[in-house]
Design an enzyme around this catalytic site. Sequence first.
Site, PDB file in Angstrom:
ATOM      1  N   GLY A  99     -27.550 -17.654 -11.029  1.00 15.66           N
ATOM      2  CA  GLY A  99     -28.637 -17.763 -10.065  1.00 15.66           C
ATOM      3  C   GLY A  99     -28.123 -18.152  -8.699  1.00 15.66           C
ATOM      4  O   GLY A  99     -26.916 -18.189  -8.446  1.00 15.66           O
ATOM      5  N   GLY A 139     -25.573 -21.227  -8.640  1.00 13.61           N
ATOM      6  CA  GLY A 139     -24.290 -21.188  -9.325  1.00 13.61           C
ATOM      7  C   GLY A 139     -24.386 -20.482 -10.660  1.00 13.61           C
ATOM      8  O   GLY A 139     -25.319 -19.734 -10.927  1.00 13.61           O
ATOM      9  N   ASP A 143     -39.995 -28.279  -8.726  1.00 14.26           N
ATOM     10  CA  ASP A 143     -39.907 -26.868  -9.133  1.00 14.26           C
ATOM     11  C   ASP A 143     -40.283 -26.711 -10.606  1.00 14.26           C
ATOM     12  O   ASP A 143     -39.579 -26.071 -11.382  1.00 14.26           O
ATOM     13  CB  ASP A 143     -38.500 -26.318  -8.882  1.00 14.26           C
ATOM     14  CG  ASP A 143     -38.485 -24.784  -8.831  1.00 14.26           C
ATOM     15  OD1 ASP A 143     -39.578 -24.186  -8.688  1.00 14.26           O
ATOM     16  OD2 ASP A 143     -37.401 -24.197  -8.922  1.00 14.26           O
TER      17      ASP A 143
END
Length: 688
Positions: free
Chosen positions: A372, A375, A488
């Site tokens: 992603g 990393g 998130d």
Amino acid sequence: MFQILLLLGSILLHKQASLAAPMVKEGCPETCGGVAIPFPFGIGTGCFLDEWYEINCQNGIVPTLKKANLRVLNILLPDTHGERNGVIKVSLPINYSSNVSCGSNGSFTPVSLKGSQFVFSASQNIFAAVGCNINVWMDDTVSTTKGCNSSCRADDHVVRNTTCLGSDGCCQINITSVLQVFSVNFQPYTETAGDNKCNYAFLGDISQFTPSVMDFNTLKASGHSAAVLEWGIANSSKAALEIYNYSSFSNKSYKCSSVSFDSAHPMVMPFLQCVCNTGFAGNPYIKDGCEGGAAGVGALSLCLINWRLHKYIKKRKETKLKEKYFKRNGGLLLERELSSPEGNVEKSKLFNSKDLEKATDNFNHNRVLGQGGQGTVYKGMLTDGKIVAIKKSKVIDERKISQFINEVIILSQINHRNVVKLLGCCLETEVPLLVYEFIPNGTLYQYLHDPYVESPISWDTRLRIAAEIAGALFYLHSAASIPIYHRDIKSTNILLDEKYRAKVADFGTSKSVSLDQTHVTTLVQGTFGYLDPEYFQSSQFTDKSDVYSFGVVLVELLTGQKPISSLREEEGRSLVTYFIISMEQNRLFNIVDAHVLKEVKKEEIALVADLAKRCLNLNGRNRPTMKEVAMELEGIRKTQYPSDIQQNQENRDAIESHDAVFTSSNSSIEMNVLKFSGVQPLLPGETW
């Protein structure tokens, strides 16, 4: 003299390193979900030979042969040394009889490879049928019809996982012709054939087909079996002629043939296959893709003479480089914390680079769990046998090293069963390596939205997962020594362990806050579809912003629908808008997942939906806290599953009382607003 030898050796080493021939076209992805994708297959425009070779990398983890709509398990180039044709292993649908007890409507559309350069492998597949007292016919729709008879013992009519020779409910046949499409017909041959509840047949990889150990029930329920396709390229395709100039089917670096490379099953194939010649390696389907692998004898001698000196210099450089990276990545700061009498960080939190290289087979691409924007995550095994996930982060901001180290310290001490645990880090590499517990069963998103998932999640499991997520967020907001806002929350960041318990992951954009703060002001970050509208407008993130994102996940669990979808045209693409409108118009049960409606009373659905609606209130002040959400979900579960919830509550109380004892108040690093700039258990869309 030594300098000259070193220079010559370095030139040779550079030349040898350059011999790593490309397997994909320049700029194209090499893997999807750990599966290597060599050309002529490819992901993205310009990366594949033609439409039959296009690979769709679903959610970044599931490779699919797009035109044939088959999940890809493995792709191999032809190999003359291994006497192997080019093969692609796929997940092939099982053929069910019309018996409704199969859990299927009995319809089956044959997988067609017509028009492609793919065939079902005759040497590597076997056709098998499972059922009692039936004839099963396999028709290639052109000329060949083959079949077998499957019977069961007269006394019990039970399918047994023993042999597949026609008795015990299973029969098998070999296929000898070149197949590109086939159909299956079932016909009972005794009056007692109906005693068996389900008949089915499948084409499967012969290497995995061992009836004595194969679980037929699991195979039937999955609806798919692994099968092998053989592939090549068209003799006269325009693309092939332009790339390879096939005026003759060979040159010094590679050769092409329409004869099978499998000497045990010699036959003329309906396509060309190409391999690199002896002394060359690489991908013959890429122009100039086969490169020589031999170096001159003289240069090799020089390299051997210079080997010891090279090793010494290399080791010295590596040591200095590690020291440089360790300092740059905040190693000295972490060491100070470790040596401080007030510090409470275990020394085991520091890993060395060699151990992690060994754990991941030098970060082999076959060990990749996910990739992603932040990393890459690798699966690894430590020297003590512990399976871990190792995150190779991208470069971090050197101006925020102290924050990064402090976050490692804080996260490594979080010990909640529903939060992915950070085990430690390695700072002597160019970018930090972060080590986490390994979570085996993928993401909640996959189980709600992936069409390849074998069976839908039950309502009691969904409700338990929701309660576990809420409990973890309540802990992060309130029970941890330094409150943490996740920022998130989404279904791809909820992992499921071996017992399908929820694990909150990906703290890549999180914030820890001092106890007297009510919000943090930051650049707006998050995921469209889950983002708090109030935060989007004000740039002020509060604990209620996490509540909003959790509300979206709760609606996903209720409806089984994605947060953003182009299929919802009338109400807009947003699931939240669709849900709120349906609630206001008393159409809630029209959008609830059909599997949920079958399992649970509408009153319970309405309670959870009402809670989700309150979490999604546009005014953050009117939303419940995560503590209130967690308590309400536990209350709903207690009503429905009293014995289960009592045990669950006892476990949670014990864990949280243990968690609450750690504190970082004596840390030598200032505790105020901290950005979790590089500490992520997972990346969006990654799975373990």
